[in-house]
Design an enzyme around this catalytic site. Structure first.
Site, PDB file in Angstrom:
ATOM      1  N   ARG A  40       0.910  -1.322  -0.331  1.00  0.00           N
ATOM      2  CA  ARG A  40       0.166  -0.156  -0.197  1.00  0.00           C
ATOM      3  C   ARG A  40       0.795   1.096   0.239  1.00  0.00           C
ATOM      4  O   ARG A  40       0.364   2.578  -0.740  1.00  0.00           O
ATOM      5  CB  ARG A  40      -1.021  -0.043   1.174  1.00  0.00           C
ATOM      6  CG  ARG A  40      -1.837  -1.082   1.228  1.00  0.00           C
ATOM      7  CD  ARG A  40      -3.185  -1.349   2.053  1.00  0.00           C
ATOM      8  NE  ARG A  40      -4.038   0.055   2.316  1.00  0.00           N
ATOM      9  CZ  ARG A  40      -4.580   0.410   2.947  1.00  0.00           C
ATOM     10  NH1 ARG A  40      -4.429   0.034   4.270  1.00  0.00           N
ATOM     11  NH2 ARG A  40      -5.762   1.776   3.195  1.00  0.00           N
ATOM     12  N   GLN A  59     -10.295  10.593   5.908  1.00  0.00           N
ATOM     13  CA  GLN A  59     -10.476   8.466   6.680  1.00  0.00           C
ATOM     14  C   GLN A  59      -8.716   8.093   5.866  1.00  0.00           C
ATOM     15  O   GLN A  59      -8.635   6.979   5.995  1.00  0.00           O
ATOM     16  CB  GLN A  59     -11.546   7.268   6.729  1.00  0.00           C
ATOM     17  CG  GLN A  59     -13.524   8.346   7.249  1.00  0.00           C
ATOM     18  CD  GLN A  59     -13.963   8.067   6.943  1.00  0.00           C
ATOM     19  OE1 GLN A  59     -14.223   6.429   7.464  1.00  0.00           O
ATOM     20  NE2 GLN A  59     -14.689   7.998   5.792  1.00  0.00           N
ATOM     21  N   ASN A  60      -8.697   9.018   4.918  1.00  0.00           N
ATOM     22  CA  ASN A  60      -7.300   8.346   4.126  1.00  0.00           C
ATOM     23  C   ASN A  60      -6.553   8.374   5.023  1.00  0.00           C
ATOM     24  O   ASN A  60      -5.830   8.636   6.157  1.00  0.00           O
ATOM     25  CB  ASN A  60      -7.666   9.151   2.710  1.00  0.00           C
ATOM     26  CG  ASN A  60      -9.013   8.541   1.976  1.00  0.00           C
ATOM     27  OD1 ASN A  60      -9.439   7.672   2.415  1.00  0.00           O
ATOM     28  ND2 ASN A  60      -8.551   9.248   0.391  1.00  0.00           N
ATOM     29  N   ASP A 104      -3.402   8.055   2.925  1.00  0.00           N
ATOM     30  CA  ASP A 104      -2.249   8.518   1.724  1.00  0.00           C
ATOM     31  C   ASP A 104      -2.324   9.554   2.087  1.00  0.00           C
ATOM     32  O   ASP A 104      -2.955  10.627   3.089  1.00  0.00           O
ATOM     33  CB  ASP A 104      -2.455   7.697   0.651  1.00  0.00           C
ATOM     34  CG  ASP A 104      -4.507   8.656  -0.001  1.00  0.00           C
ATOM     35  OD1 ASP A 104      -4.307   9.831   0.320  1.00  0.00           O
ATOM     36  OD2 ASP A 104      -5.273   8.393  -0.460  1.00  0.00           O
ATOM     37  N   HIS A 162      -7.445   8.905  10.732  1.00  0.00           N
ATOM     38  CA  HIS A 162      -6.905   7.223  10.873  1.00  0.00           C
ATOM     39  C   HIS A 162      -5.584   6.773  10.258  1.00  0.00           C
ATOM     40  O   HIS A 162      -4.848   5.442  10.273  1.00  0.00           O
ATOM     41  CB  HIS A 162      -7.667   6.333   9.554  1.00  0.00           C
ATOM     42  CG  HIS A 162      -9.738   5.719   9.937  1.00  0.00           C
ATOM     43  ND1 HIS A 162      -9.988   6.157   9.085  1.00  0.00           N
ATOM     44  CD2 HIS A 162     -10.047   6.164  11.140  1.00  0.00           C
ATOM     45  CE1 HIS A 162     -11.354   5.299   9.537  1.00  0.00           C
ATOM     46  NE2 HIS A 162     -11.627   6.125  10.762  1.00  0.00           N
ATOM     47  N   THR A 187     -16.869   7.976   0.666  1.00  0.00           N
ATOM     48  CA  THR A 187     -17.037   7.340   2.035  1.00  0.00           C
ATOM     49  C   THR A 187     -17.715   6.766   1.799  1.00  0.00           C
ATOM     50  O   THR A 187     -19.078   6.481   2.192  1.00  0.00           O
ATOM     51  CB  THR A 187     -16.269   8.145   2.894  1.00  0.00           C
ATOM     52  OG1 THR A 187     -16.850   6.953   4.426  1.00  0.00           O
ATOM     53  CG2 THR A 187     -17.763   9.242   3.016  1.00  0.00           C
ATOM     54  N   SER A 188     -18.193   4.593   2.211  1.00  0.00           N
ATOM     55  CA  SER A 188     -19.158   4.050   1.920  1.00  0.00           C
ATOM     56  C   SER A 188     -20.400   4.151   3.480  1.00  0.00           C
ATOM     57  O   SER A 188     -21.118   3.373   3.770  1.00  0.00           O
ATOM     58  CB  SER A 188     -19.126   2.577   2.206  1.00  0.00           C
ATOM     59  OG  SER A 188     -17.957   2.356   3.060  1.00  0.00           O
ATOM     60  N   ASN A 247     -20.582  10.665  -4.918  1.00  0.00           N
ATOM     61  CA  ASN A 247     -20.143   9.158  -4.293  1.00  0.00           C
ATOM     62  C   ASN A 247     -20.606   8.281  -5.684  1.00  0.00           C
ATOM     63  O   ASN A 247     -22.283   8.852  -6.006  1.00  0.00           O
ATOM     64  CB  ASN A 247     -20.556   9.234  -2.813  1.00  0.00           C
ATOM     65  CG  ASN A 247     -19.708   7.457  -3.199  1.00  0.00           C
ATOM     66  OD1 ASN A 247     -19.921   6.467  -3.862  1.00  0.00           O
ATOM     67  ND2 ASN A 247     -19.685   7.335  -2.029  1.00  0.00           N
ATOM     68  N   ALA A 286     -14.691  11.531  -7.227  1.00  0.00           N
ATOM     69  CA  ALA A 286     -14.555  12.908  -7.004  1.00  0.00           C
ATOM     70  C   ALA A 286     -13.790  13.720  -8.060  1.00  0.00           C
ATOM     71  O   ALA A 286     -14.196  14.958  -7.729  1.00  0.00           O
ATOM     72  CB  ALA A 286     -13.953  12.514  -5.864  1.00  0.00           C
TER      73      ALA A 286
HETATM   74  P1  NAD Z   1     -14.895   2.086   1.391  1.00  0.00           P
HETATM   75  O1  NAD Z   1     -13.589   1.728   0.995  1.00  0.00           O
HETATM   76  O2  NAD Z   1     -15.925   1.478   2.581  1.00  0.00           O
HETATM   77  O3  NAD Z   1     -15.665   3.169   0.439  1.00  0.00           O
HETATM   78  C1  NAD Z   1     -15.025   3.338  -0.722  1.00  0.00           C
HETATM   79  C2  NAD Z   1     -16.401   4.571  -1.169  1.00  0.00           C
HETATM   80  O4  NAD Z   1     -15.848   5.566  -2.517  1.00  0.00           O
HETATM   81  C3  NAD Z   1     -17.953   3.519  -2.022  1.00  0.00           C
HETATM   82  O5  NAD Z   1     -18.447   4.654  -1.629  1.00  0.00           O
HETATM   83  C4  NAD Z   1     -17.279   3.882  -3.284  1.00  0.00           C
HETATM   84  O6  NAD Z   1     -18.408   3.606  -4.019  1.00  0.00           O
HETATM   85  C5  NAD Z   1     -16.590   5.477  -3.364  1.00  0.00           C
HETATM   86  N1  NAD Z   1     -15.672   5.949  -4.922  1.00  0.00           N
HETATM   87  C6  NAD Z   1     -15.027   5.179  -5.905  1.00  0.00           C
HETATM   88  N2  NAD Z   1     -14.889   5.338  -6.065  1.00  0.00           N
HETATM   89  C7  NAD Z   1     -14.749   6.331  -5.728  1.00  0.00           C
HETATM   90  C8  NAD Z   1     -14.845   7.807  -6.510  1.00  0.00           C
HETATM   91  N3  NAD Z   1     -14.258   7.765  -8.218  1.00  0.00           N
HETATM   92  N4  NAD Z   1     -15.337   9.217  -6.362  1.00  0.00           N
HETATM   93  C9  NAD Z   1     -16.007   9.452  -5.001  1.00  0.00           C
HETATM   94  N5  NAD Z   1     -16.699   8.280  -4.440  1.00  0.00           N
HETATM   95  C10 NAD Z   1     -15.778   7.268  -4.900  1.00  0.00           C
HETATM   96  O7  NAD Z   1     -14.316   3.468   2.339  1.00  0.00           O
HETATM   97  P2  NAD Z   1     -13.990   4.777   3.779  1.00  0.00           P
HETATM   98  O8  NAD Z   1     -15.298   4.812   3.650  1.00  0.00           O
HETATM   99  O9  NAD Z   1     -13.065   5.130   3.002  1.00  0.00           O
HETATM  100  O10 NAD Z   1     -13.695   3.301   4.625  1.00  0.00           O
HETATM  101  C11 NAD Z   1     -13.040   2.459   4.733  1.00  0.00           C
HETATM  102  C12 NAD Z   1     -11.746   2.626   5.333  1.00  0.00           C
HETATM  103  O11 NAD Z   1     -10.618   2.805   4.463  1.00  0.00           O
HETATM  104  C13 NAD Z   1     -11.101   3.773   5.787  1.00  0.00           C
HETATM  105  O12 NAD Z   1     -10.878   3.743   7.187  1.00  0.00           O
HETATM  106  C14 NAD Z   1     -10.010   4.052   5.377  1.00  0.00           C
HETATM  107  O13 NAD Z   1      -9.074   4.401   6.197  1.00  0.00           O
HETATM  108  C15 NAD Z   1      -9.688   3.009   4.663  1.00  0.00           C
HETATM  109  N6  NAD Z   1      -8.942   2.756   2.819  1.00  0.00           N
HETATM  110  C16 NAD Z   1      -7.942   3.897   3.188  1.00  0.00           C
HETATM  111  C17 NAD Z   1      -7.342   3.989   1.426  1.00  0.00           C
HETATM  112  C18 NAD Z   1      -6.740   5.415   1.341  1.00  0.00           C
HETATM  113  O14 NAD Z   1      -5.560   6.300   2.012  1.00  0.00           O
HETATM  114  N7  NAD Z   1      -6.367   5.673   0.295  1.00  0.00           N
HETATM  115  C19 NAD Z   1      -7.719   3.159   0.174  1.00  0.00           C
HETATM  116  C20 NAD Z   1      -8.141   1.601   0.976  1.00  0.00           C
HETATM  117  C21 NAD Z   1      -9.023   1.486   2.371  1.00  0.00           C
END
Ligand code: NAD
Ligand code: ZN
Length: 264
Positions: free
Chosen positions: A73, A104-105, A107, A122, A200-201, A225, A243
């Site tokens: 990652r 919540q990201n 990155d 997070h 965010t989901s 979303n 986004a």
């Molecule tokens: P999630 O994976 O549960 O949900 C992602 C959401 O993003 C979904 O609802 C999806 O429909 C939506 N989505 C997909 N492509 C999109 C786009 N182009 N534009 C807008 N929306 C889009 O993610 P979450 O709600 O952040 O929660 C889960 C956990 O995932 C968090 O704790 C987070 O830390 C972690 N996470 C972070 C990263 C990162 O830092 N980039 C990557 C993966 C997971």
């Protein structure tokens, strides 16, 4: 809401608001090539459920598996670039004083796009620390092939102070959020007039409670979303778009003179 142009409506809300919260999730970085957890779980290349790797129990069970997954990652993020949506949010943060960006990201794409003060609920992939003594580990070296596979096995480095194992600097399932970040985010949500949830989901608590908590204090809440989420029912406005498309359109609309019927 069917006749309302979400972009023009959201721009109208923002013009009338002093304090705004933008809450981002993994979907925010999807267009930069960083998989969301849902995509990661669904992907044929992954044998693992992320929820079963991102926990203290998984770490105790198999450190090399967990560290290898995080090395993958980290390498993916290092090789990625922020997109126009990250840059639009950074521009918005510079243009207005009352914007709190809560993510919540784990990155660093908001920072690399120019956002200076994102609240990381997070933690960060790049804040590794010792599992035993919690001292920060600094910049950890990654093998050149770390980005190739999410199921690489890799022994975590040893802490130079106590010899303990270095762990990722993220909040795992079952762990508490950093208290200062949570206090800032929840206070900003209570005080804002507009909250926008992006990518965010809405399933990971307590972050998922922020839109409802803002709404309970009288804020208007919107979601950007492509698909419906667990918090869509709380929203006053939904904008079904990625986004990277929606946020630049929103910022462009804010730059235009206000015409209430003007589509974006
Ligand atoms: P999630 O994976 O549960 O949900 C992602 C959401 O993003 C979904 O609802 C999806 O429909 C939506 N989505 C997909 N492509 C999109 C786009 N182009 N534009 C807008 N929306 C889009 O993610 P979450 O709600 O952040 O929660 C889960 C956990 O995932 C968090 O704790 C987070 O830390 C972690 N996470 C972070 C990263 C990162 O830092 N980039 C990557 C993966 C997971
Ligand atoms: Zn240590």
């Amino acid at each position: 809401m069917t006749d309302v142009d979400p972009c023009a409506e959201l721009a109208r809300w923002l013009r009338g608001a002093r304090n705004v919260v933008v809450l981002t999730g993994a979907g925010m970085s999807a267009e930069s090539g960083i998989p969301t957890f849902r995509e990661a779980h669904a992907g044929l290349w992954s044998r693992f459920d992320p929820q079963e790797l991102a926990s203290p129990a998984a770490w105790r069970r198999d450190k090399a598996l967990v560290w290898g997954w995080y090395a993958w990652r980290m390498a993916k993020v290092r090789g990625a670039q922020p997109h126009a949506g990250h840059r639009a949010l950074a521009g918005l943060g510079h243009a207005r004083s009352g914007l709190t960006l809560v993510t919540q990201n784990v990155d660093d794409l908001h920072e690399r796009a120019g956002s200076e003060d994102a609240v990381h609920l997070h933690g960060s992939l790049f804040a590794s620390r010792c599992f035993a003594c919690a001292r920060p580990a600094g910049n950890v070296a990654l093998p050149p092939d770390a980005a190739d596979s999410p199921s690489l096995r890799l022994e975590p480095p040893a802490c130079t102070h106590c010899g303990g194992s270095i762990r990722p600097g993220v909040v795992w399932f079952g762990e508490a959020l950093p208290q200062d970040a949570w206090e800032r985010a929840s206070q900003a949500a209570r005080e804002c007039e507009v909250l926008i949830a992006v990518g965010t989901s809405g399933v990971v608590q307590p972050a998922a409670s922020l839109p409802a908590s803002a709404k309970a204090r009288g804020a208007k809440v919107a979601e950007i979303n492509p698909v419906a989420t667990d918090v869509s029912n709380v929203m006053d406005l939904v904008w079904r778009a990625p986004a990277g498309e929606a946020l630049p359109l929103l910022v462009a609309a804010l730059g235009k003179p206000e015409v209430s019927t003007q589509p974006c």
